[in-house]
Design a protein around this motif. Structure first.
Motif, PDB file in Angstrom:
ATOM      1  N   ILE A 250      10.264 -14.252   2.760  1.00 57.64           N
ATOM      2  CA  ILE A 250       9.734 -12.906   2.919  1.00 57.64           C
ATOM      3  C   ILE A 250      10.927 -12.025   3.270  1.00 57.64           C
ATOM      4  CG2 ILE A 250       8.277 -11.365   4.289  1.00 57.64           C
ATOM      5  CD1 ILE A 250       6.393 -13.706   4.743  1.00 57.64           C
TER       6      ILE A 250
ATOM      7  N   ARG B 166       0.856  -1.177   0.000  1.00 51.41           N
ATOM      8  CA  ARG B 166       0.000   0.000   0.000  1.00 51.41           C
ATOM      9  C   ARG B 166       0.896   1.231   0.000  1.00 51.41           C
ATOM     10  NH1 ARG B 166      -4.549  -2.671   2.556  1.00 51.41           N
ATOM     11  NH2 ARG B 166      -3.329  -4.493   2.960  1.00 51.41           N
TER      12      ARG B 166
ATOM     13  N   ARG C 168       0.184  -8.022   6.035  1.00 51.78           N
ATOM     14  CA  ARG C 168      -0.563  -8.622   4.913  1.00 51.78           C
ATOM     15  C   ARG C 168       0.159  -8.367   3.591  1.00 51.78           C
ATOM     16  NH1 ARG C 168      -5.607  -6.319   7.473  1.00 51.78           N
ATOM     17  NH2 ARG C 168      -6.416  -8.055   8.683  1.00 51.78           N
ATOM     18  N   ASP C 169       0.629  -7.138   3.410  1.00 48.93           N
ATOM     19  CA  ASP C 169       1.357  -6.798   2.191  1.00 48.93           C
ATOM     20  C   ASP C 169       2.628  -7.628   2.068  1.00 48.93           C
ATOM     21  OD1 ASP C 169      -0.611  -4.908   1.692  1.00 48.93           O
ATOM     22  OD2 ASP C 169       0.641  -3.189   2.216  1.00 48.93           O
TER      23      ASP C 169
ATOM     24  N   SER D  26       3.178 -10.581   3.345  1.00 49.77           N
ATOM     25  CA  SER D  26       2.776 -11.950   3.061  1.00 49.77           C
ATOM     26  C   SER D  26       2.369 -12.110   1.594  1.00 49.77           C
ATOM     27  CB  SER D  26       1.632 -12.350   3.983  1.00 49.77           C
ATOM     28  OG  SER D  26       1.252 -13.671   3.746  1.00 49.77           O
ATOM     29  N   ALA D  27       1.612 -11.161   1.090  1.00 53.53           N
ATOM     30  CA  ALA D  27       1.141 -11.223  -0.294  1.00 53.53           C
ATOM     31  C   ALA D  27       2.280 -11.091  -1.298  1.00 53.53           C
ATOM     32  CB  ALA D  27       0.097 -10.137  -0.539  1.00 53.53           C
ATOM     33  N   SER D  28       3.361 -10.410  -0.912  1.00 55.23           N
ATOM     34  CA  SER D  28       4.471 -10.200  -1.845  1.00 55.23           C
ATOM     35  C   SER D  28       5.617 -11.181  -1.632  1.00 55.23           C
ATOM     36  CB  SER D  28       4.986  -8.767  -1.719  1.00 55.23           C
ATOM     37  OG  SER D  28       5.585  -8.555  -0.454  1.00 55.23           O
ATOM     38  N   SER D  29       5.375 -12.223  -0.845  1.00 52.59           N
ATOM     39  CA  SER D  29       6.445 -13.187  -0.581  1.00 52.59           C
ATOM     40  C   SER D  29       6.736 -14.013  -1.834  1.00 52.59           C
ATOM     41  CB  SER D  29       6.058 -14.109   0.580  1.00 52.59           C
ATOM     42  OG  SER D  29       4.986 -14.938   0.196  1.00 52.59           O
TER      43      SER D  29
ATOM     44  N   ASP E 140      -1.868  -4.247   8.059  1.00 54.75           N
ATOM     45  CA  ASP E 140      -1.824  -4.084   6.601  1.00 54.75           C
ATOM     46  C   ASP E 140      -0.417  -4.323   6.071  1.00 54.75           C
ATOM     47  OD1 ASP E 140      -4.517  -3.514   6.505  1.00 54.75           O
ATOM     48  OD2 ASP E 140      -4.229  -1.333   6.380  1.00 54.75           O
TER      49      ASP E 140
END
Length: 79
Positions: free
Chosen positions: A71, A3, A60-61, A63-66, A57
């Motif tokens: 990570i 974000r 989460r970001d 984790s989503a971009s791993s 957030d």
């Protein structure tokens, strides 16, 4: 993708604090109490609840971009 927040906004500052807090892979309750005692919330321009949202957030970001099992907590693109 992370974000984005306006430069120097309370959320951007909160994300940097969250980044520092999770570099050892956990958030210790003593860290939150230290922020409480030092009145860091008002210095950042966030209340405790909004900081928690920004920190969640960010996680989460991350984790989503791993990339698979990796990570990268410290990455120039995240700063």
């Amino acid at each position: 993708m992370l974000r984005t927040y306006p430069k120097n906004s309370p959320e951007a500052i909160g994300r940097i604090v969250a980044m520092a807090m999770i570099t050892d892979a956990k958030v210790d309750a003593r860290e939150i109490r230290a922020l409480d005692r030092s009145n860091a919330w008002s210095t950042m321009g966030l209340d405790r609840e909004r900081f928690a949202e920004v920190a969640r957030d960010y996680l989460r970001d991350l984790s989503a971009s791993s990339a698979g099992d990796t990570i990268r907590l410290v990455d120039v693109s995240r700063i």
